[in-house]
Each structure stands twice: as C-alpha cells, then as structure tokens.
Design a protein around this motif. Sequence first.
Motif, PDB file in Angstrom:
ATOM      1  N   TYR A   1      11.006   1.545   0.423  1.00  0.00           N
ATOM      2  CA  TYR A   1      12.200   2.127  -0.222  1.00  0.00           C
ATOM      3  C   TYR A   1      11.850   2.554  -1.652  1.00  0.00           C
ATOM      4  CZ  TYR A   1      16.959   2.391  -2.152  1.00  0.00           C
ATOM      5  OH  TYR A   1      18.112   2.806  -2.778  1.00  0.00           O
ATOM      6  N   ASP A   2      11.172   1.669  -2.377  1.00  0.00           N
ATOM      7  CA  ASP A   2      10.787   1.979  -3.762  1.00  0.00           C
ATOM      8  C   ASP A   2       9.898   3.214  -3.825  1.00  0.00           C
ATOM      9  OD1 ASP A   2      12.230  -0.076  -4.785  1.00  0.00           O
ATOM     10  OD2 ASP A   2      10.535  -1.424  -5.125  1.00  0.00           O
ATOM     11  N   SER A   3       8.993   3.343  -2.856  1.00  0.00           N
ATOM     12  CA  SER A   3       8.077   4.495  -2.903  1.00  0.00           C
ATOM     13  C   SER A   3       8.830   5.807  -2.663  1.00  0.00           C
ATOM     14  CB  SER A   3       6.932   4.327  -1.896  1.00  0.00           C
ATOM     15  OG  SER A   3       7.378   4.623  -0.591  1.00  0.00           O
ATOM     16  N   HIS A   4       9.977   5.722  -1.999  1.00  0.00           N
ATOM     17  CA  HIS A   4      10.765   6.939  -1.760  1.00  0.00           C
ATOM     18  C   HIS A   4      11.783   7.220  -2.868  1.00  0.00           C
ATOM     19  CE1 HIS A   4       9.003   6.602   2.204  1.00  0.00           C
ATOM     20  NE2 HIS A   4       9.449   7.813   2.473  1.00  0.00           N
ATOM     21  N   ARG A   5      12.185   6.171  -3.621  1.00  0.00           N
ATOM     22  CA  ARG A   5      13.197   6.411  -4.681  1.00  0.00           C
ATOM     23  C   ARG A   5      12.525   6.671  -6.025  1.00  0.00           C
ATOM     24  NH1 ARG A   5      15.382   1.334  -7.692  1.00  0.00           N
ATOM     25  NH2 ARG A   5      13.460   0.211  -7.726  1.00  0.00           N
ATOM     26  N   ASN A   6      11.425   5.940  -6.336  1.00  0.00           N
ATOM     27  CA  ASN A   6      10.726   6.169  -7.611  1.00  0.00           C
ATOM     28  C   ASN A   6       9.703   7.277  -7.399  1.00  0.00           C
ATOM     29  OD1 ASN A   6      12.116   4.108  -8.892  1.00  0.00           O
ATOM     30  ND2 ASN A   6      10.628   2.575  -8.261  1.00  0.00           N
ATOM     31  N   ARG A   7      10.173   8.502  -7.401  1.00  0.00           N
ATOM     32  CA  ARG A   7       9.287   9.604  -7.020  1.00  0.00           C
ATOM     33  C   ARG A   7       8.567  10.186  -8.228  1.00  0.00           C
ATOM     34  NH1 ARG A   7      13.848  10.621  -3.287  1.00  0.00           N
ATOM     35  NH2 ARG A   7      14.842  12.070  -4.726  1.00  0.00           N
ATOM     36  N   LEU A   8       7.416  10.776  -7.928  1.00  0.00           N
ATOM     37  CA  LEU A   8       6.648  11.406  -9.007  1.00  0.00           C
ATOM     38  C   LEU A   8       6.974  12.886  -9.067  1.00  0.00           C
ATOM     39  CD1 LEU A   8       3.102   9.931  -8.225  1.00  0.00           C
ATOM     40  CD2 LEU A   8       4.646   9.236 -10.063  1.00  0.00           C
ATOM     41  N   PRO A   9       7.009  13.459 -10.285  1.00  0.00           N
ATOM     42  CA  PRO A   9       7.102  14.912 -10.374  1.00  0.00           C
ATOM     43  C   PRO A   9       5.955  15.517  -9.558  1.00  0.00           C
ATOM     44  CG  PRO A   9       7.308  13.902 -12.532  1.00  0.00           C
ATOM     45  CD  PRO A   9       6.935  12.800 -11.589  1.00  0.00           C
ATOM     46  N   GLU A  10       6.191  16.665  -8.943  1.00  0.00           N
ATOM     47  CA  GLU A  10       5.205  17.219  -8.005  1.00  0.00           C
ATOM     48  C   GLU A  10       3.787  17.338  -8.582  1.00  0.00           C
ATOM     49  OE1 GLU A  10       5.566  21.242  -6.634  1.00  0.00           O
ATOM     50  OE2 GLU A  10       5.494  20.558  -4.551  1.00  0.00           O
TER      51      GLU A  10
ATOM     52  N   ARG B   1      15.123  -9.781   4.814  1.00  0.00           N
ATOM     53  CA  ARG B   1      14.171  -8.982   5.614  1.00  0.00           C
ATOM     54  C   ARG B   1      13.841  -7.681   4.896  1.00  0.00           C
ATOM     55  NH1 ARG B   1      16.384  -7.968  11.375  1.00  0.00           N
ATOM     56  NH2 ARG B   1      14.717  -6.475  11.587  1.00  0.00           N
ATOM     57  N   PHE B   2      14.890  -7.075   4.318  1.00  0.00           N
ATOM     58  CA  PHE B   2      14.680  -5.825   3.569  1.00  0.00           C
ATOM     59  C   PHE B   2      13.679  -6.072   2.437  1.00  0.00           C
ATOM     60  CE2 PHE B   2      15.534  -3.354  -0.227  1.00  0.00           C
ATOM     61  CZ  PHE B   2      15.452  -2.054   0.252  1.00  0.00           C
ATOM     62  N   ASN B   3      13.914  -7.176   1.731  1.00  0.00           N
ATOM     63  CA  ASN B   3      13.067  -7.479   0.575  1.00  0.00           C
ATOM     64  C   ASN B   3      11.614  -7.697   0.992  1.00  0.00           C
ATOM     65  OD1 ASN B   3      13.256  -7.695  -2.195  1.00  0.00           O
ATOM     66  ND2 ASN B   3      12.863  -9.890  -2.074  1.00  0.00           N
ATOM     67  N   ARG B   4      11.421  -8.398   2.118  1.00  0.00           N
ATOM     68  CA  ARG B   4      10.051  -8.696   2.568  1.00  0.00           C
ATOM     69  C   ARG B   4       9.344  -7.467   3.106  1.00  0.00           C
ATOM     70  NH1 ARG B   4      12.014 -13.382   4.741  1.00  0.00           N
ATOM     71  NH2 ARG B   4      12.192 -12.461   6.799  1.00  0.00           N
ATOM     72  N   HIS B   5      10.059  -6.685   3.941  1.00  0.00           N
ATOM     73  CA  HIS B   5       9.351  -5.652   4.690  1.00  0.00           C
ATOM     74  C   HIS B   5       9.649  -4.224   4.246  1.00  0.00           C
ATOM     75  CE1 HIS B   5       8.185  -8.876   7.280  1.00  0.00           C
ATOM     76  NE2 HIS B   5       9.441  -9.158   7.565  1.00  0.00           N
ATOM     77  N   LEU B   6      10.821  -3.993   3.662  1.00  0.00           N
ATOM     78  CA  LEU B   6      11.210  -2.593   3.433  1.00  0.00           C
ATOM     79  C   LEU B   6      11.318  -2.198   1.962  1.00  0.00           C
ATOM     80  CD1 LEU B   6      13.920  -2.201   6.204  1.00  0.00           C
ATOM     81  CD2 LEU B   6      11.627  -1.240   6.185  1.00  0.00           C
ATOM     82  N   ARG B   7      11.426  -3.170   1.057  1.00  0.00           N
ATOM     83  CA  ARG B   7      11.643  -2.807  -0.350  1.00  0.00           C
ATOM     84  C   ARG B   7      10.522  -1.904  -0.872  1.00  0.00           C
ATOM     85  NH1 ARG B   7      14.901  -4.109  -4.597  1.00  0.00           N
ATOM     86  NH2 ARG B   7      15.928  -5.844  -3.567  1.00  0.00           N
ATOM     87  N   ALA B   8       9.287  -2.232  -0.501  1.00  0.00           N
ATOM     88  CA  ALA B   8       8.160  -1.454  -1.033  1.00  0.00           C
ATOM     89  C   ALA B   8       8.248   0.002  -0.574  1.00  0.00           C
ATOM     90  CB  ALA B   8       6.835  -2.066  -0.596  1.00  0.00           C
TER      91      ALA B   8
ATOM     92  N   GLY C   1       0.785  -1.239   0.000  1.00  0.00           N
ATOM     93  CA  GLY C   1       0.000   0.000   0.000  1.00  0.00           C
ATOM     94  C   GLY C   1       0.815   1.287   0.000  1.00  0.00           C
ATOM     95  N   PHE C   2       2.073   1.226  -0.448  1.00  0.00           N
ATOM     96  CA  PHE C   2       2.863   2.462  -0.503  1.00  0.00           C
ATOM     97  C   PHE C   2       2.858   3.020  -1.918  1.00  0.00           C
ATOM     98  CE2 PHE C   2       5.082   0.087   2.926  1.00  0.00           C
ATOM     99  CZ  PHE C   2       4.766   0.960   3.957  1.00  0.00           C
ATOM    100  N   LEU C   3       2.348   4.208  -2.069  1.00  0.00           N
ATOM    101  CA  LEU C   3       2.366   4.858  -3.392  1.00  0.00           C
ATOM    102  C   LEU C   3       3.651   5.651  -3.553  1.00  0.00           C
ATOM    103  CD1 LEU C   3      -1.313   6.098  -3.383  1.00  0.00           C
ATOM    104  CD2 LEU C   3      -0.328   4.536  -5.074  1.00  0.00           C
ATOM    105  N   PRO C   4       4.066   5.917  -4.808  1.00  0.00           N
ATOM    106  CA  PRO C   4       5.276   6.732  -4.974  1.00  0.00           C
ATOM    107  C   PRO C   4       5.109   8.096  -4.296  1.00  0.00           C
ATOM    108  CG  PRO C   4       4.504   5.869  -7.089  1.00  0.00           C
ATOM    109  CD  PRO C   4       3.459   5.541  -6.080  1.00  0.00           C
ATOM    110  N   ARG C   5       6.185   8.556  -3.690  1.00  0.00           N
ATOM    111  CA  ARG C   5       6.159   9.871  -3.040  1.00  0.00           C
ATOM    112  C   ARG C   5       6.510  10.933  -4.074  1.00  0.00           C
ATOM    113  NH1 ARG C   5       6.800   9.172   2.569  1.00  0.00           N
ATOM    114  NH2 ARG C   5       6.333  11.405   2.601  1.00  0.00           N
ATOM    115  N   SER C   6       6.596  12.178  -3.591  1.00  0.00           N
ATOM    116  CA  SER C   6       6.788  13.301  -4.517  1.00  0.00           C
ATOM    117  C   SER C   6       8.244  13.749  -4.612  1.00  0.00           C
ATOM    118  CB  SER C   6       5.943  14.475  -4.024  1.00  0.00           C
ATOM    119  OG  SER C   6       6.109  15.578  -4.870  1.00  0.00           O
TER     120      SER C   6
END
Length: 471
Positions: free
Chosen positions: A321-330, A312-319, A242-247
């Motif tokens: 992390y991805d939402s913070h690195r694959n960011r959307l233009p504002e 553990r990273f892959n199971r719990h944190l990758r999603a 349930g993590f959407l890309p951030r800005s």
Amino acid sequence: MTIHGSFLPLARFGSDGVSVPRIAIVGRGFSGLMTAIALLRRVRTPFELQLFDPHPDISGGQALAGAQLGEILNSRVRDLSVADDDVDDFDTWLRGNASFRNAVSAAIPGFRQIFVPKGMFSDYAYQRFSDALALRHDVSIRVRSELVLSIARRGDGRFAVATGEGPAQTCDIVVLATGYGTMRAGSSPPPEMPGARPVRARRLAPCPHIVLLGTGVRVVDRLFQLRDGGYAGRITLLSAHGFLPRSHTRFAADPMELEGEIPHRLPEIVRFLRQACRTAEENGQNWQSVMNAFRKQARSLWRDLPAAEKRRFNRHLRAIYDSHRNRLPEPHYLRLMRELSTGGTVLRKGWAGSFSDDGVTVRWPGEAREDFVAASTVIDCRCAAPDLTAPPLSALLQDGLAMPDELGLGLLVNAHGEVLVGDQATANLYAVGPLGLGSLPDIDLVPEIVSQAYAAAGLVARTCTALASTG
Ligand SMILES: Cc1cc2nc3c(=O)[nH]c(=O)nc-3n(C[C@H](O)[C@H](O)[C@H](O)COP(=O)(O)OP(=O)(O)OC[C@H]3O[C@@H](n4cnc5c(N)ncnc54)[C@H](O)[C@@H]3O)c2cc1C
C-alpha cells in the motif's frame, strides 16, 4: 461514543498569573507547525502558545529539515496547501515568488501539478505561520528548545508539562506532535535520516559497498544523495518486503469514479482494487486514479475493519500500500529504474538483523539461518514507529490519559486529533500527525495532517470560547 471538544474541567485561568488559556504543542516538525497555524487561524480568543522541541529552529521536522538542495517532495503542489479553505494556497504562494516563477516560467499560469523542492515547501509553511501570527496581537508565543519529559494531569484538571529545565509548565491544552518517535533526553537525532548528514564524495569514494535498509522514499532520497555526492560503488537496498515506491503519472491523476461499492472485508477489498486497476488500464486510464479514489474512502474502510484484519493488513499489505501511495515523480522513478538496471544498485528482499559499519546480518526468505552481508557502511532508512516507552508518551499511557492503538503503532486518536481511551476522548489532549498512524490511514501525509490540525483547532476554539464567556 467520542466526546468532541470536552471543556477544561474545573480549572480557571489566572490561578498562576496567566489570564488566558495556555496551549502547549510538543514537537515543532511539520505537524507541530501546522497545528500552530491552524490554532492561530481558528481560535478567535486570546491565548498563549508554547512550542516545545529540542531542535532550536522551526525546520519542518524530519521530512524537511536539512533537505539537500534540489531534493523534491513526492506530492504535487495541489496536495500541499496548509489552508483548509483554499486548496490553491501553495500554488498562489509560488506564483507570488518571483525567483521561482522565473525559474519555472513554463508552468505559468499555475504550478498545481508540479513537484517542488522540500525547502520551498518548508519556506511556504513557515511564511504562513508568520502571516497568521502577524495578525494576532492577542496571542503570545514562546519557542522553547527543550525536550518534554512528562505530561501529567494536575488535580485541577490542567496539565503539568515538564522538561527537566525549571519548574513544570501549567498548560490547559496539550497537542502532541512528536511524529516519528520521541527522542529520549540526551539522545541526538537519528544520524542517518535524509539530510541529517550530508554525504561527501571524498569520504565515500573508496567504499566498495553500501547497504541501505528499507525501500520507502527515504531510501530513494538517500540513494540519489549518494550518487549525486559522487559515490560510484555498489549499493544494496535491503528490505523485508522489497516494494519500492511506484511512479506518479506525468500529468495529474484525478480520482476516478469507481464502479460499484468498495467491499468492507480485506480480501474482497484487495480483489476489488486489483480488478478496478485492471479495468482502468484496459480503458486507457491509470491505476493511480483508482488509488486516489480509494484513498478518499480509506478512513471509513479502515474504521470498519475488524482488528484481526487490520493486523493482517499491517503484516502483509502495508508495504505494498505504501509503495502505491508514496509515489515518486516520474523522472525520479525513471532514474531509480535506470539505477537498478545498471546492476550498480540491487534490490534484495530479506530481514535485517543487527548491523554495524562492517555489515548487516540478514535472514533471506525461506532460510532459517542468518547470513552476514559485508558492507563499508550500513544506513538505516526505515521509518521508525513512535516509541511508546519514551517520555512523555509512557507517562500518559501509565496515567491512563492515552492508550495504544489496536496495532501498537502509536496512540489511539480520532480524525479530530483527540487522544482516546477506549471510546472516550481525554479532555484537552490532542495528537496530530504520524502518532495516529495505527488509528487513521495516511495520517503521516501532508493533506491528512492539515485536515486533522484544523479539526483539532476547531475543538480547541470551542473550548477557549466557552471559557472566555464564563471567565
Ligand atoms: C523524507 C520524507 C519525505 C516526505 N515527503 C512527503 C511528501 O512529499 N508529501 C507528503 O504529504 N508527506 C511527505 N512526508 C511525510 C510528512 O511530511 C511527514 O509525515 C510529516 O512531515 C511528519 O511531521 P511531524 O512533525 O509529525 O514529525 P517529525 O518530522 O518527526 O517531527 C517531530 C518533532 O517532534 C520533536 N520531538 C519528539 N519528541 C519530543 C519531545 N518529547 N519533546 C519535544 N519535542 C519532541 C522532534 O524533535 C521533531 O522535531 C515525507 C516524510 C519524510 C520523512
């Protein structure tokens, strides 16, 4: 220890009438095209290049092919140069493009911080490929519209690359650039990839409910395509985390100096990052600058993490992390927030099971039983990991020329793109791009693919030079 640039064992060119090294690139998406550019620019001796992909054109792969008009990349121009010796190369290219310059004149004198349409980046990469090729009269290129089915080491150390059409090609060096999963013979491209099938308002107008699986940038692309295509019905975004890309920030968020050394164990890294983001925001800076600084060290941190912590990273944190690195233009992020605030689009956390056009089975958090969510269309926008059972990867694994990474997400590779078996590089076999996602952080993003392609090209150049001098 990794052996860099191992030379071709035993074989000499010429035995089958080919007098220069033959290099095969399997996959003509961005990673394959980028590797071709890097080889043309770095390998100074003559060679023959064969580019395999069942897609007949050189389109930029899943990320860029068939991009809808106006669909933009979520990285700034400054991060998209295909020249490792000139970070401003894409900016320079854009400035030389009269129609683009006229359309966005406000950004002159430079476009480094802006976001541009995918088609523009695709044109730029293709142009740089053509530029590099035009300078090389000693390189011959064959574009082969064939799916590679197997790659096997021959007795003389060279590779037999088979496609099912005609005899296997003998190649001296092979670069795998098959990206998000290989396609099996006879299969068609995944129908629901962004841009693969334009959504028509007429067809979708009567549909009351569409479910989009996943929450990455593909989902956001697809959501906007549906709305832009005139679909006004209900949309559910369904994902396990349930993590959407951030800005992105409005202006560039340069990496900031982090206070103190980043720890080397997962829980401490997470605590360190949280604190650094809090401190940055209290001081009027932003978390994006912290993440940008962190990503510069991600590769060495990842390498040092014990396997259990990687899992553990892959199971719990990758999603997250991805939402913070694959960011959307504002503006895209704000549009997404507006979509969610209207209630017409909802985000739901749950594990999707089987699905058809009637709906999808879902297990909601905390519930043991599966529920069924009815829908008029279910579109899978999740990112497929490479299928290691598909050819030609399965053949390489079986023959001991490659092995899966610790997480089983792809092949074990290093930053030079060398395919590894344990700590040994398999001579003259490379993998560039998302195939290395379990070995190297962010290797699915343009800057990392560019630097890996050039690193691999540097090693190939050494091999070709050594062979030319002994030939
Ligand atoms: C929607 C989307 C948006 C993105 N936006 C950004 C962005 O803004 N910034 C950024 O840095 N990154 C972005 N990325 C990520 C990045 O661009 C991709 O990771 C990169 O394009 C990967 O390209 P690839 O060539 O490795 O893989 P792919 O695009 O998957 O291409 C692989 C190719 O290999 C071919 N192939 C597969 N198997 C075989 C076989 N056996 N024989 C022959 N050919 C084969 C396939 O047909 C395909 O054409 C985005 C990705 C997506 C999907």
